[in-house]
Design a protein around this motif. Structure first.
Motif, PDB file in Angstrom:
ATOM      1  N   THR A  35       1.186  -1.526  -0.207  1.00  0.00           N
ATOM      2  CA  THR A  35      -0.599  -0.243   0.098  1.00  0.00           C
ATOM      3  C   THR A  35       0.761   0.878   0.158  1.00  0.00           C
ATOM      4  O   THR A  35       0.052   2.469  -0.817  1.00  0.00           O
ATOM      5  N   GLU A  36       2.532   1.140   0.214  1.00  0.00           N
ATOM      6  CA  GLU A  36       2.873   2.512   0.602  1.00  0.00           C
ATOM      7  C   GLU A  36       4.694   2.056   0.563  1.00  0.00           C
ATOM      8  O   GLU A  36       4.994   1.155   1.078  1.00  0.00           O
ATOM      9  N   ALA A  37       5.424   2.557   0.432  1.00  0.00           N
ATOM     10  CA  ALA A  37       6.623   2.676   0.079  1.00  0.00           C
ATOM     11  C   ALA A  37       7.396   3.911  -0.636  1.00  0.00           C
ATOM     12  O   ALA A  37       7.376   4.678  -1.303  1.00  0.00           O
ATOM     13  N   HIS A  38       8.213   3.750   0.308  1.00  0.00           N
ATOM     14  CA  HIS A  38       8.973   5.161   0.183  1.00  0.00           C
ATOM     15  C   HIS A  38      10.360   4.889   0.380  1.00  0.00           C
ATOM     16  O   HIS A  38      11.363   3.931   1.256  1.00  0.00           O
ATOM     17  N   GLN A  39      11.394   5.859  -0.059  1.00  0.00           N
ATOM     18  CA  GLN A  39      13.102   5.459   0.471  1.00  0.00           C
ATOM     19  C   GLN A  39      13.233   6.028   1.251  1.00  0.00           C
ATOM     20  O   GLN A  39      12.824   8.149   1.522  1.00  0.00           O
ATOM     21  N   LEU A  40      13.742   5.481   2.390  1.00  0.00           N
ATOM     22  CA  LEU A  40      14.261   6.156   3.562  1.00  0.00           C
ATOM     23  C   LEU A  40      15.823   7.526   3.580  1.00  0.00           C
ATOM     24  O   LEU A  40      16.498   7.231   2.903  1.00  0.00           O
ATOM     25  N   PRO A  41      16.267   7.808   4.369  1.00  0.00           N
ATOM     26  CA  PRO A  41      17.243   9.131   4.364  1.00  0.00           C
ATOM     27  C   PRO A  41      18.741   7.840   3.995  1.00  0.00           C
ATOM     28  O   PRO A  41      20.150   8.188   3.921  1.00  0.00           O
ATOM     29  N   ASP A  42      18.746   6.635   5.001  1.00  0.00           N
ATOM     30  CA  ASP A  42      20.266   6.066   4.453  1.00  0.00           C
ATOM     31  C   ASP A  42      19.539   4.640   3.746  1.00  0.00           C
ATOM     32  O   ASP A  42      21.329   3.923   3.709  1.00  0.00           O
ATOM     33  N   LYS A  44      17.178   3.155   2.582  1.00  0.00           N
ATOM     34  CA  LYS A  44      16.869   1.634   2.924  1.00  0.00           C
ATOM     35  C   LYS A  44      15.210   2.183   1.945  1.00  0.00           C
ATOM     36  O   LYS A  44      14.572   3.090   2.073  1.00  0.00           O
ATOM     37  N   VAL A  45      14.435   1.316   2.222  1.00  0.00           N
ATOM     38  CA  VAL A  45      12.950   1.408   2.224  1.00  0.00           C
ATOM     39  C   VAL A  45      11.688   0.890   2.783  1.00  0.00           C
ATOM     40  O   VAL A  45      12.056   0.087   3.716  1.00  0.00           O
ATOM     41  N   GLU A  46      11.255   1.421   3.427  1.00  0.00           N
ATOM     42  CA  GLU A  46      10.304   1.841   4.051  1.00  0.00           C
ATOM     43  C   GLU A  46       8.929   1.562   3.468  1.00  0.00           C
ATOM     44  O   GLU A  46       8.178   1.352   2.497  1.00  0.00           O
ATOM     45  N   THR A  47       8.356  -0.435   3.838  1.00  0.00           N
ATOM     46  CA  THR A  47       7.178  -0.639   2.659  1.00  0.00           C
ATOM     47  C   THR A  47       6.035  -0.801   3.759  1.00  0.00           C
ATOM     48  O   THR A  47       5.868  -1.106   5.213  1.00  0.00           O
ATOM     49  N   THR A  48       5.189  -1.165   3.278  1.00  0.00           N
ATOM     50  CA  THR A  48       3.485  -0.643   3.881  1.00  0.00           C
ATOM     51  C   THR A  48       2.566  -1.450   3.122  1.00  0.00           C
ATOM     52  O   THR A  48       2.792  -1.650   2.115  1.00  0.00           O
ATOM     53  N   ALA A  49       2.286  -2.927   4.264  1.00  0.00           N
ATOM     54  CA  ALA A  49       1.949  -3.930   3.158  1.00  0.00           C
ATOM     55  C   ALA A  49       0.548  -5.008   3.681  1.00  0.00           C
ATOM     56  O   ALA A  49       0.893  -4.548   4.801  1.00  0.00           O
ATOM     57  N   ARG A  50      -0.209  -5.344   2.967  1.00  0.00           N
ATOM     58  CA  ARG A  50      -1.386  -6.060   3.584  1.00  0.00           C
ATOM     59  C   ARG A  50      -1.108  -7.573   3.579  1.00  0.00           C
ATOM     60  O   ARG A  50      -1.045  -7.807   1.941  1.00  0.00           O
ATOM     61  N   VAL A  51      -0.511  -8.106   4.384  1.00  0.00           N
ATOM     62  CA  VAL A  51      -0.091  -9.549   3.641  1.00  0.00           C
ATOM     63  C   VAL A  51      -0.253 -10.604   5.760  1.00  0.00           C
ATOM     64  O   VAL A  51      -1.044 -10.205   6.092  1.00  0.00           O
ATOM     65  N   ASP A  52      -0.441 -11.718   5.363  1.00  0.00           N
ATOM     66  CA  ASP A  52      -0.635 -12.443   5.915  1.00  0.00           C
ATOM     67  C   ASP A  52       0.123 -13.137   6.869  1.00  0.00           C
ATOM     68  O   ASP A  52       0.639 -14.055   6.592  1.00  0.00           O
ATOM     69  N   ALA A  53       0.816 -11.981   7.440  1.00  0.00           N
ATOM     70  CA  ALA A  53       2.661 -12.238   7.967  1.00  0.00           C
ATOM     71  C   ALA A  53       2.394 -13.779   9.002  1.00  0.00           C
ATOM     72  O   ALA A  53       3.051 -14.059   9.262  1.00  0.00           O
ATOM     73  N   ASP A  54       1.409 -13.905   9.775  1.00  0.00           N
ATOM     74  CA  ASP A  54       1.758 -14.595  10.800  1.00  0.00           C
ATOM     75  C   ASP A  54       1.051 -16.039  10.940  1.00  0.00           C
ATOM     76  O   ASP A  54       0.575 -16.649  11.126  1.00  0.00           O
ATOM     77  N   ARG A  55       0.757 -15.906   9.356  1.00  0.00           N
ATOM     78  CA  ARG A  55      -0.044 -16.999   8.773  1.00  0.00           C
ATOM     79  C   ARG A  55      -1.303 -18.096   9.420  1.00  0.00           C
ATOM     80  O   ARG A  55      -1.638 -18.966   9.283  1.00  0.00           O
ATOM     81  N   ASP A  56      -1.667 -16.439  10.141  1.00  0.00           N
ATOM     82  CA  ASP A  56      -3.905 -17.257  10.589  1.00  0.00           C
ATOM     83  C   ASP A  56      -5.017 -16.971   9.776  1.00  0.00           C
ATOM     84  O   ASP A  56      -5.716 -17.513  10.220  1.00  0.00           O
ATOM     85  N   GLY A  57      -4.371 -16.776   8.713  1.00  0.00           N
ATOM     86  CA  GLY A  57      -5.648 -16.595   7.348  1.00  0.00           C
ATOM     87  C   GLY A  57      -6.378 -15.360   7.113  1.00  0.00           C
ATOM     88  O   GLY A  57      -7.154 -15.627   6.215  1.00  0.00           O
TER      89      GLY A  57
END
Length: 130
Positions: A35-42, A44-57
């Motif tokens: 949903t979002e991505a932007h370059q950080l001063p260092d 790196k890239v910061e991203t925001t996403a909608r995902v099942d990261a904890d695999r609970d469905g």
């Protein structure tokens, strides 16, 4: 560790393609869960996403930082996100085509389809910009 790879012919100018995919702010345009991505001063890239990261469905909003390296000479972008999933990948452009590869520690339902769709969406977006 599963590896997913998608390829497709290059539908245009390789340099234009590299310029587009090397801008982190374009990531949500072809990775629909992001949903979002932007370059950080260092760098790196910061991203925001909608995902099942904890695999609970159930999908949840996850924000993370990732290395995002652009090698213009090799026409390759690589990224990696620290954490338990050892998520990393690359997008490589040749005169003939594009290859998108993702590595993670577990199988992800729909990942292959998502990669194929991402490459199709990138090609469509570039045609629309022309």
């Amino acid at each position: 560790m599963p590896t997913y790879t998608a390829t497709r012919p290059l539908d245009g100018d390789a340099d234009q393609y590299l310029d587009y995919v090397s801008r982190p702010e374009n990531l949500p345009a072809y990775f629909p869960r992001m949903t979002e991505a932007h370059q950080l001063p260092d760098g790196k890239v910061e991203t925001t996403a909608r995902v099942d990261a904890d695999r609970d469905g159930r999908d949840e909003t996850v924000t993370s930082e990732a290395e995002f390296d652009v090698d213009r000479a090799a026409r390759e972008i690589s990224w990696s996100a620290p954490g338990p999933h050892d998520y990393h990948g690359s997008l490589r452009i040749t005169d003939d085509g594009v290859e998108l590869t993702i590595h993670t520690t577990h199988d992800v339902d729909g990942m292959q389809h998502a990669l194929d769709d991402a490459l199709q969406t990138i090609a469509t977006n570039l045609r629309e910009q022309a």
